[in-house]
Motif scaffolding. Structure first.
Motif, PDB file in Angstrom:
ATOM      1  N   ALA A 207      -7.265   1.585   8.752  1.00 50.61           N
ATOM      2  CA  ALA A 207      -6.135   0.877   8.147  1.00 50.61           C
ATOM      3  C   ALA A 207      -5.069   1.869   7.678  1.00 50.61           C
ATOM      4  O   ALA A 207      -3.866   1.640   7.844  1.00 50.61           O
ATOM      5  CB  ALA A 207      -6.621   0.021   6.975  1.00 50.61           C
ATOM      6  N   ARG A 208      -5.503   2.979   7.106  1.00 49.64           N
ATOM      7  CA  ARG A 208      -4.534   4.005   6.679  1.00 49.64           C
ATOM      8  C   ARG A 208      -3.813   4.609   7.881  1.00 49.64           C
ATOM      9  O   ARG A 208      -2.617   4.894   7.838  1.00 49.64           O
ATOM     10  CB  ARG A 208      -5.236   5.129   5.915  1.00 49.64           C
ATOM     11  CG  ARG A 208      -5.513   4.782   4.510  1.00 49.64           C
ATOM     12  CD  ARG A 208      -5.899   5.986   3.663  1.00 49.64           C
ATOM     13  NE  ARG A 208      -6.245   5.512   2.348  1.00 49.64           N
ATOM     14  CZ  ARG A 208      -5.354   5.153   1.434  1.00 49.64           C
ATOM     15  NH1 ARG A 208      -4.068   5.273   1.686  1.00 49.64           N
ATOM     16  NH2 ARG A 208      -5.740   4.697   0.267  1.00 49.64           N
TER      17      ARG A 208
ATOM     18  N   ARG B 269     -13.273   1.173   8.364  1.00 43.75           N
ATOM     19  CA  ARG B 269     -12.145   0.226   8.395  1.00 43.75           C
ATOM     20  C   ARG B 269     -10.975   0.753   7.562  1.00 43.75           C
ATOM     21  O   ARG B 269      -9.816   0.651   7.972  1.00 43.75           O
ATOM     22  CB  ARG B 269     -12.582  -1.136   7.848  1.00 43.75           C
ATOM     23  CG  ARG B 269     -13.599  -1.847   8.700  1.00 43.75           C
ATOM     24  CD  ARG B 269     -14.174  -3.066   7.988  1.00 43.75           C
ATOM     25  NE  ARG B 269     -13.268  -4.196   7.954  1.00 43.75           N
ATOM     26  CZ  ARG B 269     -13.066  -5.031   8.958  1.00 43.75           C
ATOM     27  NH1 ARG B 269     -13.692  -4.834  10.105  1.00 43.75           N
ATOM     28  NH2 ARG B 269     -12.237  -6.038   8.850  1.00 43.75           N
ATOM     29  N   HIS B 270     -11.293   1.318   6.424  1.00 44.04           N
ATOM     30  CA  HIS B 270     -10.210   1.808   5.566  1.00 44.04           C
ATOM     31  C   HIS B 270      -9.520   3.032   6.161  1.00 44.04           C
ATOM     32  O   HIS B 270      -8.302   3.182   6.045  1.00 44.04           O
ATOM     33  CB  HIS B 270     -10.750   2.095   4.162  1.00 44.04           C
ATOM     34  CG  HIS B 270     -10.994   0.845   3.368  1.00 44.04           C
ATOM     35  ND1 HIS B 270     -11.260   0.850   2.029  1.00 44.04           N
ATOM     36  CD2 HIS B 270     -11.001  -0.462   3.743  1.00 44.04           C
ATOM     37  CE1 HIS B 270     -11.423  -0.397   1.605  1.00 44.04           C
ATOM     38  NE2 HIS B 270     -11.283  -1.206   2.629  1.00 44.04           N
TER      39      HIS B 270
ATOM     40  N   LEU C 152       0.832  -1.202   0.000  1.00 46.14           N
ATOM     41  CA  LEU C 152       0.000   0.000   0.000  1.00 46.14           C
ATOM     42  C   LEU C 152       0.869   1.255   0.000  1.00 46.14           C
ATOM     43  O   LEU C 152       0.631   2.195  -0.764  1.00 46.14           O
ATOM     44  CB  LEU C 152      -0.899  -0.025   1.249  1.00 46.14           C
ATOM     45  CG  LEU C 152      -1.893   1.112   1.429  1.00 46.14           C
ATOM     46  CD1 LEU C 152      -2.833   1.186   0.248  1.00 46.14           C
ATOM     47  CD2 LEU C 152      -2.696   0.895   2.711  1.00 46.14           C
TER      48      LEU C 152
ATOM     49  N   GLN D  14     -16.989  -0.411   5.904  1.00 45.64           N
ATOM     50  CA  GLN D  14     -15.749  -0.394   5.134  1.00 45.64           C
ATOM     51  C   GLN D  14     -15.070   0.980   5.139  1.00 45.64           C
ATOM     52  O   GLN D  14     -13.842   1.063   5.234  1.00 45.64           O
ATOM     53  CB  GLN D  14     -16.010  -0.825   3.698  1.00 45.64           C
ATOM     54  CG  GLN D  14     -14.721  -1.015   2.923  1.00 45.64           C
ATOM     55  CD  GLN D  14     -14.958  -1.453   1.500  1.00 45.64           C
ATOM     56  OE1 GLN D  14     -15.565  -0.742   0.713  1.00 45.64           O
ATOM     57  NE2 GLN D  14     -14.500  -2.627   1.167  1.00 45.64           N
TER      58      GLN D  14
ATOM     59  N   LEU E  18      -1.263   2.166   8.946  1.00 41.74           N
ATOM     60  CA  LEU E  18      -0.129   2.173   8.022  1.00 41.74           C
ATOM     61  C   LEU E  18       0.833   3.309   8.363  1.00 41.74           C
ATOM     62  O   LEU E  18       2.036   3.102   8.520  1.00 41.74           O
ATOM     63  CB  LEU E  18      -0.626   2.331   6.579  1.00 41.74           C
ATOM     64  CG  LEU E  18       0.460   2.624   5.534  1.00 41.74           C
ATOM     65  CD1 LEU E  18       1.401   1.442   5.382  1.00 41.74           C
ATOM     66  CD2 LEU E  18      -0.161   2.983   4.184  1.00 41.74           C
TER      67      LEU E  18
ATOM     68  N   LEU F  36      -6.142  -2.523   2.166  1.00 39.91           N
ATOM     69  CA  LEU F  36      -6.767  -1.865   3.323  1.00 39.91           C
ATOM     70  C   LEU F  36      -7.632  -2.863   4.092  1.00 39.91           C
ATOM     71  O   LEU F  36      -7.635  -2.873   5.334  1.00 39.91           O
ATOM     72  CB  LEU F  36      -7.610  -0.672   2.854  1.00 39.91           C
ATOM     73  CG  LEU F  36      -6.813   0.536   2.345  1.00 39.91           C
ATOM     74  CD1 LEU F  36      -7.731   1.517   1.623  1.00 39.91           C
ATOM     75  CD2 LEU F  36      -6.096   1.257   3.485  1.00 39.91           C
TER      76      LEU F  36
ATOM     77  N   THR G 142      -5.267  -1.636  -3.930  1.00 45.54           N
ATOM     78  CA  THR G 142      -5.230  -0.829  -2.702  1.00 45.54           C
ATOM     79  C   THR G 142      -6.343  -1.195  -1.719  1.00 45.54           C
ATOM     80  O   THR G 142      -6.082  -1.409  -0.528  1.00 45.54           O
ATOM     81  CB  THR G 142      -5.354   0.664  -3.080  1.00 45.54           C
ATOM     82  OG1 THR G 142      -4.183   1.024  -3.794  1.00 45.54           O
ATOM     83  CG2 THR G 142      -5.495   1.545  -1.850  1.00 45.54           C
ATOM     84  N   GLU G 143      -7.562  -1.253  -2.220  1.00 49.36           N
ATOM     85  CA  GLU G 143      -8.693  -1.470  -1.311  1.00 49.36           C
ATOM     86  C   GLU G 143      -8.625  -2.840  -0.639  1.00 49.36           C
ATOM     87  O   GLU G 143      -9.043  -2.996   0.509  1.00 49.36           O
ATOM     88  CB  GLU G 143     -10.019  -1.292  -2.063  1.00 49.36           C
ATOM     89  CG  GLU G 143     -10.364   0.159  -2.385  1.00 49.36           C
ATOM     90  CD  GLU G 143      -9.461   0.795  -3.435  1.00 49.36           C
ATOM     91  OE1 GLU G 143      -8.795   0.056  -4.192  1.00 49.36           O
ATOM     92  OE2 GLU G 143      -9.408   2.043  -3.499  1.00 49.36           O
TER      93      GLU G 143
END
Lengths: 402, 317
Positions: free
Chosen positions: B225-226, B221-222, A330, B218, B229, A386, A382-383
């Motif tokens: 997740a970012r 969640r995304h 990512l 979602q 990261l 994630l 990408t998705e």
């Protein structure tokens, strides 16, 4: 082109910097000027030139570092792999034309192949005698490989394969296809998936090139129409082989092309040097906006180096890395897209009267910008990354815990 | 260096977690004495002063934990001053937490210095000037609070007037301190982001809307997740900054710091958003992390630092 392949491979035990120094010296002495993307003499290498170059890299101990010696590798550790990648990244050399074999087929064969398959396929991959292509994605099964439809039916000691693959890189030049099929029906989802090493000259295989956004035809659709292969082409048992492959791929996602941040850093230097060579573009470098953007990218490159080095540390310590590869995928893809966007913005000022280096940079970075559109797609979109981070790294619940 | 060869920086994280967790909410002086008693303020300070004489990497997990638990104490400044004052009586008192010190991050100019966090609570203030830095007593200077960003813990301008200089450190030693400040505040920032992310992920996992926890969505969640990261990227960049490469070359801490600042601001701001209306309240403690991050950004001049990294890259290319 001739390369010095009569080299003594250093023993890494003789000092922590010796292997990196070896890589640095050999690469600087042997990379042809016309293969350097920052050279005014650059031209796109032919397939044979790339093969010759990568063969020389292998002979110089700069490919196959971690593969076992009995299969043609050098039996070294990920530390040497990383050290070499840093130097490969530091020079503007062409991308590998054998990456599917080295990064995908090879590690999977190592994990699930028979001894005979390992001895047949692995040395040929490293020495660039045989190229591979990847037959995973299908029109109805992109990120969701469990939906794939290409079917393998056993008939005695043979398998008959029917179906269609897409986005198959390098299909036209490949000697083998690492083909993912299913033995049952689509309703089986992840059950019954089976891999094969299919020779691309087998009757019934048809390759139809796809022209991509960068004008190249490096992808293809591949059709399998009653393609018959012997049972010896099977890589692992149904289920078993694919499950092992998934584990291999999660490590590969984190360890292949470790050179990326060093390459991105090199590209940024190339961009800056091109701007410095031109009176108009050099003014951009004095603007606070561009200084800041370059500073931000330098920070991101530094972070990407950190992610990669952590993976090496963990694997060297015998730890599992879980879904760490998804973090790396990512981050590198989005960092590089952002960089390519900046480069495109800066080289848009290049015109006929610009410096030769600036014109070379425009050609290089325009292509890089277009190709970068694929970077958030291939090797795990990408998705999906994630989702993996949320699910497997953060363990975020989807249902109430009480 | 007296480091036990088997000792590793991450082992300090556990001790730091316990000690910092123990002092959250306590009085300022008590925080100092407890952290000092646990040995956390002198990890990198000289052994002859009562410190442990370990490399700066060993202070990283301590600062990370302090950020994560939103410790309201200048742990970075105290540790750096204790180290920089090696061989002085003040160093020993800072290491054991009997006395406290902060740093005016904006150097003295015409008798005024700036950006000294927690200065009103500290015994001493280290004030950089053209000749390095001078240690002065808080009682001997005039402090002006700047409470716009953080009314509970303002940072201060310091009017030196004719304050006696208790100790002086050289230009070289102050430059080394400042470089190490990038590393330790970077760790603190990343810890603050980690704490904000953990708080938010826990909250969203338990917050049921539309029949399911918000972590089932979602979009949520995304976002998380970012955030994960970027938090991990900063952690790795900071860990990398203290390592040498294959040729034993050292690395600048500024790049890791600038990355940690950018990433921490993204994570903390997004954490406040994801906590909904409650994230906007004083009750939910995420605002402390945000205030800390912006205070550190101003103290070490985030924008100028990122531009300087870019300029240096351009010059070296």
């Amino acid at each position: 082109m001739s390369f010095n392949t009569d080299v003594v491979i250093p023993d890494p035990a003789t000092g922590q910097g010796v292997y990196r120094q070896h890589a640095r010296e050999w690469l600087q002495a042997n990379l042809p000027d016309h293969m350097r993307s920052d050279s005014l003499n650059y031209r796109t290498p032919t397939l044979q030139e790339s093969v010759d170059w990568e063969t020389a890299l292998y002979k110089a101990g700069l490919a196959g570092m971690t593969w076992p010696k009995e299969y043609g590798g050098y039996g070294l550790s990920l530390r040497e792999h990383l050290a070499v990648n840093k130097e490969i990244g530091a020079l503007p050399m062409p991308e590998s034309v054998g990456s599917i074999g080295k990064e995908l087929a090879g590690p999977i064969i190592m994990a699930v192949g028979t001894e005979e398959q390992k001895r047949e396929f692995l040395p040929a991959i490293l020495s660039m005698r045989e190229h591979w292509c990847q037959g995973f994605s299908e029109p109805e099964a992109g990120s969701d490989l469990a939906s794939l439809r290409t079917r393998a039916v056993q008939e005695g000691d043979r398998w008959v394969i029917n179906g269609q693959k897409i986005w198959t890189s390098g299909a036209a030049k490949a000697r083998y296809c690492l083909l993912l099929t299913r033995t049952g029906t689509v309703a089986d989802r992840h059950r019954g998936l089976l891999m094969f090493a299919v020779p691309m000259d087998t009757p019934g295989i048809r390759v139809v090139p796809i022209k991509s956004i960068d004008g190249k035809e490096s992808f293809a659709e591949v059709f399998f129409d009653n393609v018959t292969v012997p049972d010896t082409a099977r890589l692992g048992a149904p289920n078993e082989g694919w499950n092992a492959a998934i584990r291999v791929l999660s490590i590969e996602r984190a360890t292949n092309r470790m050179y990326r941040p060093w390459r991105f850093e090199g590209e940024l230097k190339q961009l800056v040097r091109a701007c410095k060579s031109d009176p108009e573009l050099s003014k951009l470098l004095q603007e606070s906006y561009y200084q800041r953007r370059i500073g931000q990218i330098a920070c991101e490159v530094d972070g990407l180096k950190g992610l990669i080095e952590k993976v090496v540390d963990q694997l060297m310590a015998g730890e599992t890395i879980g879904a760490q590869g998804s973090l790396n995928k990512l981050y590198w893809s989005e960092c590089h897209q952002a960089f390519a966007g900046l480069a495109m913005e800066m080289v848009s000022l290049v015109h006929e009267g610009s410096s030769e280096l600036a014109k070379r940079a425009k050609a290089h970075f325009t292509n890089a910008y277009l190709f970068a559109r694929a970077e958030t797609l291939y090797a795990g979109v990408t998705e999906v990354q994630l989702d993996i981070i949320a699910q497997r790294i953060m363990n975020l619940p989807k249902e109430s815990q009480s | 260096m007296s480091m036990d060869e088997d000792l590793r920086p991450e082992e300090f994280a556990e001790a730091a977690s316990a000690a910092v967790g123990d002092v959250i909410g306590r009085e300022f002086a008590e925080v100092a004495s407890t952290l000092g008693g646990a040995g956390l303020l002198g990890v990198c300070a000289a052994e002859e002063d009562g410190g442990m004489g370990l490399p700066i990497a060993f202070a990283v997990p301590i600062c990370q934990v302090a950020g994560r638990l939103r410790l309201r104490f200048p742990v970075v400044e105290q540790a750096l001053v204790a180290k920089a004052l090696a061989g002085t009586p003040q160093a020993a008192e800072l290491i054991n937490g009997e006395r406290t010190a902060t740093i005016a991050w904006h150097a003295e100019h015409q008798g005024m210095a700036g950006h000294a966090p927690y200065a009103a609570d500290c015994d001493w203030i280290l004030v950089p000037d053209g000749d390095g830095a001078a240690l002065v007593a808080r009682d001997a200077v005039t402090l002006t609070p700047h409470a716009e960003l953080d009314p509970e813990s303002p940072y201060y301008s310091v009017s030196l007037e004719s304050a006696p200089i208790l100790q002086r450190i050289s230009v070289q030693r102050y430059q080394a301190l400042r470089e190490e400040a990038y590393l330790l505040t970077g760790a603190y920032l990343n810890g603050a982001a980690q704490g904000a992310l953990e708080y938010t992920a826990d909250y969203l996992a338990g917050r049921v809307q539309f029949g399911r926890p918000l972590t089932a969505k979602q979009a949520v969640r995304h976002h998380l997740a970012r955030m994960k990261l970027l938090n991990e990227v900063s952690l790795c960049a900071i860990a990398r900054a203290v390592e040498t490469d294959e040729f034993d070359a050292t690395r600048s801490y500024k790049t890791a710091w600038a990355g940690a600042l950018t990433n921490a601001l993204f994570v903390i701001e997004k954490a406040i958003h994801l906590n909904g209306g409650m994230g906007f309240t004083w009750e939910v403690p995420l605002h402390y992390a945000l205030r800390d991050a912006r205070r550190i950004e101003a103290a070490l001049q985030g924008s100028a630092t990122i531009n300087a990294i870019g300029q240096n890259f351009i010059d070296a290319a």
